[in-house]
Design an enzyme around this catalytic site. Structure first.
Site, PDB file in Angstrom:
ATOM      1  N   ARG A 185      12.061 -10.344  11.764  1.00 56.02           N
ATOM      2  CA  ARG A 185      11.554  -9.494  12.846  1.00 56.02           C
ATOM      3  C   ARG A 185      10.317 -10.134  13.462  1.00 56.02           C
ATOM      4  O   ARG A 185       9.559 -10.817  12.771  1.00 56.02           O
ATOM      5  CB  ARG A 185      11.169  -8.109  12.304  1.00 56.02           C
ATOM      6  CG  ARG A 185      12.356  -7.285  11.845  1.00 56.02           C
ATOM      7  CD  ARG A 185      11.919  -5.919  11.439  1.00 56.02           C
ATOM      8  NE  ARG A 185      10.809  -5.999  10.468  1.00 56.02           N
ATOM      9  CZ  ARG A 185      10.350  -4.976   9.775  1.00 56.02           C
ATOM     10  NH1 ARG A 185      10.874  -3.791   9.926  1.00 56.02           N
ATOM     11  NH2 ARG A 185       9.367  -5.134   8.926  1.00 56.02           N
ATOM     12  N   ARG A 193      -2.654  -9.456  12.409  1.00 55.40           N
ATOM     13  CA  ARG A 193      -2.886  -8.177  11.731  1.00 55.40           C
ATOM     14  C   ARG A 193      -3.957  -8.315  10.650  1.00 55.40           C
ATOM     15  O   ARG A 193      -4.769  -7.412  10.438  1.00 55.40           O
ATOM     16  CB  ARG A 193      -1.581  -7.652  11.126  1.00 55.40           C
ATOM     17  CG  ARG A 193      -0.652  -7.039  12.173  1.00 55.40           C
ATOM     18  CD  ARG A 193       0.757  -6.880  11.671  1.00 55.40           C
ATOM     19  NE  ARG A 193       0.851  -5.955  10.538  1.00 55.40           N
ATOM     20  CZ  ARG A 193       1.898  -5.902   9.701  1.00 55.40           C
ATOM     21  NH1 ARG A 193       2.909  -6.718   9.869  1.00 55.40           N
ATOM     22  NH2 ARG A 193       1.905  -5.041   8.711  1.00 55.40           N
ATOM     23  N   LYS A 247       0.816  -1.218   0.000  1.00 65.82           N
ATOM     24  CA  LYS A 247       0.000   0.000   0.000  1.00 65.82           C
ATOM     25  C   LYS A 247       0.858   1.281   0.000  1.00 65.82           C
ATOM     26  O   LYS A 247       0.592   2.189  -0.784  1.00 65.82           O
ATOM     27  CB  LYS A 247      -0.910  -0.017   1.227  1.00 65.82           C
ATOM     28  CG  LYS A 247      -2.182   0.746   1.069  1.00 65.82           C
ATOM     29  CD  LYS A 247      -3.292   0.164   1.933  1.00 65.82           C
ATOM     30  CE  LYS A 247      -2.902   0.005   3.391  1.00 65.82           C
ATOM     31  NZ  LYS A 247      -2.835   1.292   4.102  1.00 65.82           N
ATOM     32  N   ARG A 286      -9.575   3.910   8.788  1.00 69.13           N
ATOM     33  CA  ARG A 286      -9.298   2.487   9.008  1.00 69.13           C
ATOM     34  C   ARG A 286     -10.467   1.762   9.694  1.00 69.13           C
ATOM     35  O   ARG A 286     -10.355   0.611  10.077  1.00 69.13           O
ATOM     36  CB  ARG A 286      -7.995   2.272   9.760  1.00 69.13           C
ATOM     37  CG  ARG A 286      -7.929   2.848  11.149  1.00 69.13           C
ATOM     38  CD  ARG A 286      -6.688   2.344  11.869  1.00 69.13           C
ATOM     39  NE  ARG A 286      -5.454   2.745  11.216  1.00 69.13           N
ATOM     40  CZ  ARG A 286      -4.520   1.883  10.779  1.00 69.13           C
ATOM     41  NH1 ARG A 286      -4.654   0.597  10.949  1.00 69.13           N
ATOM     42  NH2 ARG A 286      -3.436   2.344  10.212  1.00 69.13           N
ATOM     43  N   ARG A 310      10.203 -12.407   4.792  1.00 66.63           N
ATOM     44  CA  ARG A 310      11.184 -11.322   4.871  1.00 66.63           C
ATOM     45  C   ARG A 310      12.316 -11.660   5.822  1.00 66.63           C
ATOM     46  O   ARG A 310      12.089 -12.183   6.905  1.00 66.63           O
ATOM     47  CB  ARG A 310      10.505 -10.063   5.431  1.00 66.63           C
ATOM     48  CG  ARG A 310      10.100  -9.077   4.399  1.00 66.63           C
ATOM     49  CD  ARG A 310       9.601  -7.831   5.128  1.00 66.63           C
ATOM     50  NE  ARG A 310       8.414  -7.314   4.474  1.00 66.63           N
ATOM     51  CZ  ARG A 310       7.437  -6.654   5.081  1.00 66.63           C
ATOM     52  NH1 ARG A 310       7.489  -6.455   6.385  1.00 66.63           N
ATOM     53  NH2 ARG A 310       6.417  -6.204   4.404  1.00 66.63           N
TER      54      ARG A 310
END
Ligand SMILES: [Zn+2]
Length: 217
Positions: free
Chosen positions: A161, A172, A13, A88, A127
């Site tokens: 992470r 999330r 995004k 949101r 990642r």
């Protein structure tokens, strides 16, 4: 053009917002930047936000809305803007409508970046970041280092992470489904939603979004 950009975490995004804003010559207004700017400038809203954040609490909607509104009323945003990260939830969307109405303007489109859930998990959970320099970023599938667990740039150790763990990503996504996704239905009722498949190269997604926006005029 006045545009709202929505999409799940991992949809790219922020990157799309920056490209689209540049192509459309309108400011990119992200909630992250709004918070940073208001806090660093010590505005009343910034002080309020900071007090909540320091207490480990969520910043109330009216504070976020106030910041967004101040920003939308700045000269460079008079002709349009691209909102990223706001609204949101439905109550923020309602407050935004109210604010725009008072200013005598309306939204032109709500771009919904669509990415399959499993792809989001794969993108984020894959990642790997270098311990020496967080700008050295790899991905186990999409940009794997030559040697597993070792940074190609500096030889540092690569790690995942906590924020990128599969469990965190799923949490999330859950928040996104329950809080943010309902705004898509809210805007569908106003016939504003344009769904953009967000798989593929960044430039391709930008092109799709630009074509959809221009086709809708
Ligand atoms: Zn490195």
């Amino acid at each position: 053009m006045r545009i709202v950009l929505v999409g799940p975490p991992g949809a790219g995004k922020g990157t799309q917002a920056a490209y689209l804003a540049k192509n459309l010559a309108i400011p990119h207004i992200s909630t992250g930047d709004l918070f940073r700017a208001n806090i660093s400038q010590g505005t009343d809203l910034g002080k309020k936000a900071k007090a909540f954040m320091d207490a480990g609490e969520l910043v109330p909607d009216e504070v976020t809305i106030g910041m967004a509104r101040d920003r939308m009323n700045q000269p460079d945003a008079i002709g349009g803007f691209l909102l990223d990260g706001f609204p949101r939830n439905v109550s923020q969307a309602e407050a935004l409508d109210e604010a725009l109405k008072e200013d005598g303007v309306t939204l032109d489109a709500v771009l919904d970046l669509e990415v399959p859930e499993e792809e989001v998990v794969k993108r984020i959970a894959g990642r790997r970041i270098c311990r020496n320099d967080s700008s050295h970023v790899f991905h186990v599938s999409y940009s794997a280092p030559k040697q597993e667990g070792v940074c190609d740039v500096c030889g540092g150790e690569l790690y995942q992470r906590d924020d990128d763990s599969e469990a965190t990503v799923r949490k999330r996504l859950e928040v996104y489904h329950t809080q943010t996704e309902p705004i898509i239905d809210y805007y569908k009722a106003q016939d504003l939603v344009v769904t953009i498949p967000a798989l593929g190269k960044v430039e391709e997604v930008t092109e799709r979004a630009m074509a959809a926006l221009q086709g809708g005029e």
